[in-house]
Motif scaffolding. Structure first.
Motif, short mmCIF file in Angstrom:
data_model
loop_
_atom_site.label_atom_id
_atom_site.label_comp_id
_atom_site.label_asym_id
_atom_site.label_seq_id
_atom_site.Cartn_x
_atom_site.Cartn_y
_atom_site.Cartn_z
N VAL A 1 3.46 -5.35 15.26
CA VAL A 1 2.20 -5.76 15.87
C VAL A 1 2.47 -6.54 17.16
CG1 VAL A 1 1.05 -5.86 13.63
CG2 VAL A 1 2.03 -7.95 14.61
N GLU A 2 1.43 -6.64 17.97
CA GLU A 2 1.49 -7.40 19.22
C GLU A 2 0.23 -8.24 19.34
OE1 GLU A 2 2.75 -6.32 23.71
OE2 GLU A 2 0.94 -5.29 23.00
N ALA A 3 0.38 -9.48 19.76
CA ALA A 3 -0.77 -10.36 19.92
C ALA A 3 -1.69 -9.81 20.99
CB ALA A 3 -0.31 -11.77 20.27
N GLU A 4 -2.99 -9.87 20.75
CA GLU A 4 -3.96 -9.38 21.71
C GLU A 4 -3.95 -10.20 23.00
OE1 GLU A 4 -5.32 -6.50 21.46
OE2 GLU A 4 -7.15 -6.56 20.26
N VAL A 5 -3.75 -11.52 22.85
CA VAL A 5 -3.78 -12.41 24.01
C VAL A 5 -2.36 -12.89 24.29
CG1 VAL A 5 -4.70 -14.56 24.96
CG2 VAL A 5 -6.12 -13.15 23.45
N GLY B 1 0.82 -1.21 0.00
CA GLY B 1 0.00 0.00 0.00
C GLY B 1 0.84 1.25 0.00
N SER B 2 0.15 2.39 -0.03
CA SER B 2 0.84 3.67 -0.15
C SER B 2 0.47 4.64 0.95
CB SER B 2 0.53 4.30 -1.52
OG SER B 2 -0.88 4.45 -1.68
N SER B 3 -0.22 4.17 1.98
CA SER B 3 -0.58 5.05 3.09
C SER B 3 -0.23 4.38 4.41
CB SER B 3 -2.08 5.39 3.05
OG SER B 3 -2.86 4.22 3.18
N ALA B 4 -0.09 5.19 5.46
CA ALA B 4 0.27 4.65 6.76
C ALA B 4 -0.92 3.91 7.39
CB ALA B 4 0.74 5.78 7.68
N ILE B 5 -0.59 2.90 8.19
CA ILE B 5 -1.61 2.16 8.91
C ILE B 5 -1.66 2.70 10.33
CG2 ILE B 5 -2.33 -0.12 9.74
CD1 ILE B 5 -0.90 -1.35 7.39
N HIS C 1 -5.66 -13.53 12.14
CA HIS C 1 -5.15 -14.71 11.47
C HIS C 1 -6.33 -15.56 11.03
CE1 HIS C 1 -3.08 -18.67 11.11
NE2 HIS C 1 -2.08 -17.92 10.68
N ALA C 2 -6.10 -16.51 10.13
CA ALA C 2 -7.19 -17.36 9.64
C ALA C 2 -7.84 -18.17 10.74
CB ALA C 2 -6.65 -18.30 8.54
N ASP C 3 -7.10 -18.45 11.82
CA ASP C 3 -7.67 -19.24 12.92
C ASP C 3 -8.30 -18.38 14.00
OD1 ASP C 3 -5.50 -18.13 14.21
OD2 ASP C 3 -4.38 -20.00 14.38
N GLY C 4 -8.37 -17.06 13.78
CA GLY C 4 -9.06 -16.19 14.72
C GLY C 4 -8.17 -15.42 15.67
N ARG C 5 -6.87 -15.67 15.67
CA ARG C 5 -5.97 -14.93 16.55
C ARG C 5 -5.91 -13.46 16.12
NH1 ARG C 5 -0.74 -18.70 16.37
NH2 ARG C 5 -1.66 -19.24 14.34
N LEU C 6 -5.91 -12.56 17.10
CA LEU C 6 -5.94 -11.13 16.81
C LEU C 6 -4.60 -10.48 17.15
CD1 LEU C 6 -9.47 -10.20 18.21
CD2 LEU C 6 -8.83 -10.61 15.83
N TYR C 7 -4.24 -9.48 16.35
CA TYR C 7 -3.00 -8.72 16.55
C TYR C 7 -3.30 -7.25 16.38
CZ TYR C 7 -0.91 -13.32 16.05
OH TYR C 7 -0.60 -14.64 16.22
N ARG C 8 -2.60 -6.42 17.17
CA ARG C 8 -2.84 -4.98 17.15
C ARG C 8 -1.55 -4.25 16.79
NH1 ARG C 8 -6.93 -2.02 19.24
NH2 ARG C 8 -7.77 -3.92 20.19
N VAL C 9 -1.65 -3.24 15.94
CA VAL C 9 -0.49 -2.46 15.52
C VAL C 9 0.00 -1.60 16.68
CG1 VAL C 9 0.34 -0.68 13.94
CG2 VAL C 9 -1.24 -2.43 13.12
N THR C 10 1.28 -1.70 16.98
CA THR C 10 1.88 -0.88 18.04
C THR C 10 2.81 0.18 17.49
OG1 THR C 10 3.69 -2.48 18.29
CG2 THR C 10 1.75 -2.77 19.70
#
Length: 355
Positions: free
Chosen positions: A129-133, A94-98, A106-115
């Motif tokens: 990123v950092e894992a939510e759990v 992409g060309s813009s900041a996240i 993830h496909a199995d439902g694991r969540l990650y948050r941008v730090t």
């Protein structure tokens, strides 16, 4: 001479003898004296059990209560490692900041948050990123796909992990006890060889570690470590960098003071390779529960081996034969297995043959 704790039956019989001797009579089978004797004997047995429990708490061991081990270890400067969250880079096209705090899955439902979000470069955006759990389940291999939960303008929704690591579960009490005993037997010396083992094992997820003096000549110390809770126990590049930083300087978990390798000493990571040994075993009798017990016994022996150790046939046989319930067995291993200095023995697939 060891003190033998009397059984409840022995206490009841001894009390009965004392009462009859004091009263100079034979007590009837049923009566107030019999009831009182049984009650007092039961109370005495409870006191003996309580004293036995106290003995098991005085010196921490595998028989001690979990909280006793944790509290004693904390007093000695060994802090139980809490669960940690996996962190690592993810690359999106992409060309813009996240934005920070953007969530991906993830496909199995694991969540990650941008730090941490970097500016776009060359048509890509790399975010940290950092894992939510917290926990080892948050670790991801390089190349695995993550998808943005909410779309970000100018960014393709699917990104590739660059290797998300560092996630570890709450340290098992058994490992806390091992580290406590290691520290008692090897007190901190401000940079002795065994200090590097202790420092490595302070990092969340690290189960075993080794150190070698004069690894690449004078003023060098080699170190190696593995993560037994992961499918691939060898450390990733991210793990190696994090460990090098930790050994260079870190806060002591107990005191908060800065500690690390002394000046003038070079700490060198030892890249290990796994020497896997597969086994074929026939058990007599055979059952799924017995197979699991035997596998745990064998794995326990493998975990005692360090780099360059020899896998002893006699020790494998002992691990199988000493498992409760095994009356006989057949094993395909016929000789000791040697390993190079940078090889670590690992248990491969066990093929269970039907008797």
């Amino acid at each position: 001479m060891p003190f033998n704790v009397p059984t409840l039956r022995a206490l009841v019989e001894g009390g009965l003898i004392d009462i009859e001797a004091s009263l100079d009579t034979i007590l009837p089978k049923f009566g107030i004296e019999q009831a009182l004797n049984a009650a007092v004997s039961g109370s005495l047995r409870d006191l003996y059990d309580y004293q036995s429990w106290i003995v098991r708490q005085v010196i921490p061991s595998s028989e001690s209560e979990d909280q006793t081990i944790i509290d004693t270890a904390r007093y000695e400067g060994v802090i139980q490692k809490l669960a940690s969250s996996a962190i690592g880079p993810v690359t999106f096209t992409g060309s813009s900041a996240i934005p920070v705090d953007t969530v991906m899955t993830h496909a199995d439902g694991r969540l990650y948050r941008v730090t941490l979000s970097n500016a776009p470069s060359g048509g890509n955006v790399v975010v940290q990123v950092e894992a939510e759990v917290p926990g080892a389940a948050g670790n991801l291999l390089a190349g695995e796909s993550l998808t943005l939960v909410s779309t970000v303008p100018g960014i393709q929704p699917n990104g590739q992990s660059g290797g998300i690591a560092g996630g570890a579960d709450l340290e098992p009490v058994a490992q806390v006890l091992e580290r406590l005993l290691f520290r008692k037997r090897n007190p901190p010396m401000g940079g002795a060889v065994h200090d590097y083992v202790g420092w490595c094992r302070e990092v969340p997820g690290v189960a075993r570690a080794w150190a070698v003096d004069n690894y690449q000549g004078p003023a060098t110390v080699g170190y190696a470590f593995v993560f037994d809770s992961r499918p691939d126990i060898l450390p990733t590049y991210v793990d190696q960098v994090a460990m090098a930083d930790y050994i260079y300087r870190h806060k002591d978990p107990a005191t908060g003071a800065d500690v690390g390798r002394p000046g003038g000493i070079e700490a060198v990571y030892i890249p290990l390779t796994l020497k896997t040994t597969a086994l074929s075993i026939t058990l007599f009798p055979d059952s799924p529960e017995l197979r699991q017990s035997v596998q745990s016994s064998i794995k326990g022996y493998f975990n005692t081996l360090g780099p360059g150790s020899t896998l002893l046939l006699s020790a494998v046989r002992t691990a199988i034969g000493s498992t409760l319930g095994v009356s006989d067995y057949l094993l395909n291993l016929s000789a000791d297995v040697a390993a190079a200095d940078t090889e670590l023995h690992a248990l491969g697939v066990i093929t269970w043959l039907i008797p």
